[in-house]
Design a protein around this motif. Structure first.
Motif, PDB file in Angstrom:
ATOM      1  N   THR A 185       5.416   1.089  10.071  1.00 10.78           N
ATOM      2  CA  THR A 185       4.215   1.899   9.890  1.00 10.78           C
ATOM      3  C   THR A 185       3.001   1.002   9.709  1.00 10.78           C
ATOM      4  OG1 THR A 185       5.413   3.767   8.946  1.00 10.78           O
ATOM      5  CG2 THR A 185       3.094   3.555   8.344  1.00 10.78           C
ATOM      6  N   VAL A 186       1.957   1.256  10.495  1.00 14.14           N
ATOM      7  CA  VAL A 186       0.699   0.521  10.407  1.00 14.14           C
ATOM      8  C   VAL A 186      -0.295   1.373   9.632  1.00 14.14           C
ATOM      9  CG1 VAL A 186      -1.258  -0.424  11.712  1.00 14.14           C
ATOM     10  CG2 VAL A 186       1.091  -0.732  12.557  1.00 14.14           C
ATOM     11  N   VAL A 187      -0.892   0.784   8.605  1.00 13.90           N
ATOM     12  CA  VAL A 187      -1.915   1.445   7.797  1.00 13.90           C
ATOM     13  C   VAL A 187      -3.263   0.894   8.242  1.00 13.90           C
ATOM     14  CG1 VAL A 187      -2.755   1.887   5.461  1.00 13.90           C
ATOM     15  CG2 VAL A 187      -0.296   1.606   5.867  1.00 13.90           C
ATOM     16  N   TYR A 188      -4.110   1.752   8.796  1.00 16.03           N
ATOM     17  CA  TYR A 188      -5.358   1.288   9.409  1.00 16.03           C
ATOM     18  C   TYR A 188      -6.562   1.969   8.760  1.00 16.03           C
ATOM     19  CZ  TYR A 188      -8.763   0.022  13.037  1.00 16.03           C
ATOM     20  OH  TYR A 188      -9.846  -0.476  13.713  1.00 16.03           O
ATOM     21  N   VAL A 189      -7.551   1.144   8.382  1.00 14.77           N
ATOM     22  CA  VAL A 189      -8.802   1.649   7.821  1.00 14.77           C
ATOM     23  C   VAL A 189      -9.893   1.447   8.877  1.00 14.77           C
ATOM     24  CG1 VAL A 189     -10.472   1.475   5.927  1.00 14.77           C
ATOM     25  CG2 VAL A 189      -8.030   1.057   5.500  1.00 14.77           C
ATOM     26  N   PRO A 190     -10.299   2.497   9.572  1.00 13.81           N
ATOM     27  CA  PRO A 190     -11.240   2.325  10.683  1.00 13.81           C
ATOM     28  C   PRO A 190     -12.581   1.726  10.277  1.00 13.81           C
ATOM     29  CG  PRO A 190     -10.189   4.481  10.810  1.00 13.81           C
ATOM     30  CD  PRO A 190      -9.817   3.897   9.483  1.00 13.81           C
ATOM     31  N   ASP A 191     -13.102   2.078   9.084  1.00  9.44           N
ATOM     32  CA  ASP A 191     -14.451   1.606   8.764  1.00  9.44           C
ATOM     33  C   ASP A 191     -14.502   0.119   8.436  1.00  9.44           C
ATOM     34  OD1 ASP A 191     -13.146   2.157   6.324  1.00  9.44           O
ATOM     35  OD2 ASP A 191     -15.036   2.492   5.287  1.00  9.44           O
ATOM     36  N   THR A 192     -13.357  -0.485   8.095  1.00  8.70           N
ATOM     37  CA  THR A 192     -13.327  -1.937   7.909  1.00  8.70           C
ATOM     38  C   THR A 192     -12.553  -2.645   9.024  1.00  8.70           C
ATOM     39  OG1 THR A 192     -11.355  -1.823   6.502  1.00  8.70           O
ATOM     40  CG2 THR A 192     -13.500  -1.735   5.409  1.00  8.70           C
ATOM     41  N   ARG A 193     -11.963  -1.864   9.938  1.00 12.48           N
ATOM     42  CA  ARG A 193     -11.191  -2.385  11.081  1.00 12.48           C
ATOM     43  C   ARG A 193     -10.044  -3.283  10.600  1.00 12.48           C
ATOM     44  NH1 ARG A 193     -15.479  -5.455  14.295  1.00 12.48           N
ATOM     45  NH2 ARG A 193     -13.807  -5.689  15.827  1.00 12.48           N
ATOM     46  N   THR A 194      -9.431  -2.869   9.492  1.00 11.42           N
ATOM     47  CA  THR A 194      -8.380  -3.649   8.848  1.00 11.42           C
ATOM     48  C   THR A 194      -7.059  -2.904   8.917  1.00 11.42           C
ATOM     49  OG1 THR A 194     -10.061  -4.437   7.283  1.00 11.42           O
ATOM     50  CG2 THR A 194      -7.760  -4.877   6.742  1.00 11.42           C
ATOM     51  N   ALA A 195      -5.980  -3.624   9.257  1.00  8.79           N
ATOM     52  CA  ALA A 195      -4.660  -3.015   9.393  1.00  8.79           C
ATOM     53  C   ALA A 195      -3.653  -3.737   8.502  1.00  8.79           C
ATOM     54  CB  ALA A 195      -4.191  -3.069  10.841  1.00  8.79           C
ATOM     55  N   TRP A 196      -2.891  -2.954   7.748  1.00  8.09           N
ATOM     56  CA  TRP A 196      -1.733  -3.469   7.000  1.00  8.09           C
ATOM     57  C   TRP A 196      -0.504  -3.191   7.853  1.00  8.09           C
ATOM     58  CZ3 TRP A 196      -6.194  -2.168   4.857  1.00  8.09           C
ATOM     59  CH2 TRP A 196      -6.652  -2.907   3.770  1.00  8.09           C
ATOM     60  N   THR A 197       0.233  -4.229   8.198  1.00 13.73           N
ATOM     61  CA  THR A 197       1.273  -4.097   9.218  1.00 13.73           C
ATOM     62  C   THR A 197       2.682  -4.391   8.724  1.00 13.73           C
ATOM     63  OG1 THR A 197       0.741  -6.352   9.921  1.00 13.73           O
ATOM     64  CG2 THR A 197      -0.277  -4.545  11.164  1.00 13.73           C
ATOM     65  N   GLY A 198       2.873  -4.654   7.442  1.00  9.00           N
ATOM     66  CA  GLY A 198       4.223  -4.915   6.943  1.00  9.00           C
ATOM     67  C   GLY A 198       4.895  -6.037   7.698  1.00  9.00           C
ATOM     68  N   ASN A 199       6.128  -5.796   8.156  1.00 15.04           N
ATOM     69  CA  ASN A 199       6.886  -6.807   8.900  1.00 15.04           C
ATOM     70  C   ASN A 199       6.658  -6.742  10.402  1.00 15.04           C
ATOM     71  OD1 ASN A 199       8.050  -7.419   6.413  1.00 15.04           O
ATOM     72  ND2 ASN A 199       9.862  -6.189   6.781  1.00 15.04           N
ATOM     73  N   TYR A 200       5.767  -5.873  10.829  1.00 11.15           N
ATOM     74  CA  TYR A 200       5.584  -5.594  12.258  1.00 11.15           C
ATOM     75  C   TYR A 200       4.770  -6.675  12.971  1.00 11.15           C
ATOM     76  CZ  TYR A 200       4.230  -2.565  16.263  1.00 11.15           C
ATOM     77  OH  TYR A 200       4.004  -2.021  17.493  1.00 11.15           O
ATOM     78  N   VAL A 201       3.660  -7.086  12.391  1.00  8.59           N
ATOM     79  CA  VAL A 201       2.799  -8.123  12.971  1.00  8.59           C
ATOM     80  C   VAL A 201       2.367  -9.058  11.854  1.00  8.59           C
ATOM     81  CG1 VAL A 201       0.650  -8.653  14.185  1.00  8.59           C
ATOM     82  CG2 VAL A 201       1.923  -6.570  14.765  1.00  8.59           C
ATOM     83  N   CYS A 202       2.569 -10.357  12.051  1.00 10.83           N
ATOM     84  CA  CYS A 202       2.109 -11.377  11.112  1.00 10.83           C
ATOM     85  C   CYS A 202       0.968 -12.179  11.736  1.00 10.83           C
ATOM     86  CB  CYS A 202       3.266 -12.303  10.732  1.00 10.83           C
ATOM     87  SG  CYS A 202       4.488 -11.535   9.656  1.00 10.83           S
ATOM     88  N   HIS A 203       0.441 -13.115  10.985  1.00  7.75           N
ATOM     89  CA  HIS A 203      -0.577 -14.033  11.505  1.00  7.75           C
ATOM     90  C   HIS A 203      -0.058 -14.708  12.768  1.00  7.75           C
ATOM     91  CE1 HIS A 203      -3.246 -17.512  11.776  1.00  7.75           C
ATOM     92  NE2 HIS A 203      -4.013 -17.000  10.834  1.00  7.75           N
TER      93      HIS A 203
END
Length: 333
Positions: A185-203
């Protein structure tokens, strides 16, 4: 449209010889708040690769991203949230079903609504098995799991998309398909364009972890992510440093494509798993990328320690990924 899993129901139990996974022990774990905007914080673990979290605040309520690996860590996250905002925490989102992200669910008050993808909830049915799976990541701190006696599962689930209005701030929840697990599950905040991606996508430059299948379903879901959220700027992963979001997605797609192609070629040529391990390109044969080394400099531990530890971990995860890809080919041959 409803997302369906194209990967096995159970996590791969096999590991390469001599494999060492990430150290997720809660011992010594603290979080440093990184502020993106009023009410939007990444809660970054000071000891990578232990778990990162997030706090997103609106005019009426607050939301926490991931619950921590034990009730004690959950309490620590909630206490930090209380210092950062006076808005009540009404929501908790699990980015994955893995215990290091969800064992702390039960330590949240009953009135906090736990939300995740339907597939994540479906994989939260066997607490004893999940403890066994994560025990190898505890590095001598297995007794910490004694406090985990109940696995609180999500109260609300979604299939592909959900939206939460915190009062003047909207949070989007996305599930694009299989990745590290079936229901990332991706948690996305549109107004800051920031996504919390858990184990799905790392740096960019950090190895993923194929635990429930090969690269192909993962690649399809990553392409969907890139098409759906083209304005995404920052990725806050579940582990390790944050970074440029689309660079991270593009890097991961490139890695998985090469992994798929090279393991498939080795398999088709009749190579054994051991031969494939030796033959497939290892991006961590020498060093980490300069941008990743720079990102690691923000941690409290010496950068040399963090760099060497992450390099060793990526080499281990790469060997696991070759194994998982090879086994996925074996299942369908």
């Amino acid at each position: 449209m409803t997302t369906t899993s194209a990967i096995p129901d159970r996590e791969l139990s096999e590991r390469p010889e001599g494999y060492q996974g990430p150290n997720l022990s809660p011992v010594g774990l603290e979080h440093r708040a990184h502020r993106f905007d009023d009410g939007v914080f990444a809660l970054m673990a000071t000891l990578p690769p232990k778990d990162n979290n997030g706090l997103i605040v609106g005019g009426d309520a607050a939301l926490i991203v991931d619950a921590g690996i034990t009730p004690a860590i959950s309490a620590q996250i909630q206490a930090q949230a209380a210092m950062l905002t006076d808005r009540p925490v009404r929501y908790l989102v699990n980015t994955t079903y893995h215990g290091d992200h969800t064992f702390g669910n039960a330590a949240f008050p009953d009135e906090v609504v736990v939300i995740s993808s339907r597939l994540n909830k479906e994989n939260m049915s066997d607490l004893d098995n999940e403890k066994r799976q994560r025990t190898g990541n505890m590095y001598g701190s297995e007794a910490e799991f004694d406090a985990v006696t109940r696995w609180r599962t999500p109260d609300v689930v979604f299939d592909d998309f959900a939206e939460i209005d915190l009062g003047g701030r909207v949070v989007q929840l996305w599930q694009f398909g299989p990745g590290n697990g079936p229901g990332d599950t991706v948690v996305y905040v549109p107004d800051t364009r920031t996504a919390w991606t858990g184990n799905y996508v790392c740096h960019a430059g950090i190895a993923p972890m194929l635990l429930q299948g090969g690269p192909e379903p993962y690649l399809a879901s990553l392409r969907k992510l890139r098409e759906t959220l083209p304005d995404m700027a920052i990725v806050v992963p579940g582990h390790g440093p944050m970074g440029d979001a689309l660079e991270a997605v593009d890097w991961l797609i490139g890695y998985l494509e090469r992994l798929r192609d090279e393991v498939t070629a080795a398999f088709a040529a009749g190579r054994t798993l051991e031969q494939a391990q030796a033959q497939v390109t290892n991006p961590w044969a020498e060093t980490l990328t300069p941008s990743l080394v720079a990102a690691l400099s923000d941690y409290a531990v010496p950068v040399e320690f963090a760099t060497q530890g992450l390099l060793t971990l990526c080499r281990n995860l790469h060997r696991l990924n070759v194994l998982a890809t090879y086994r996925s080919l074996s299942r369908y041959s």
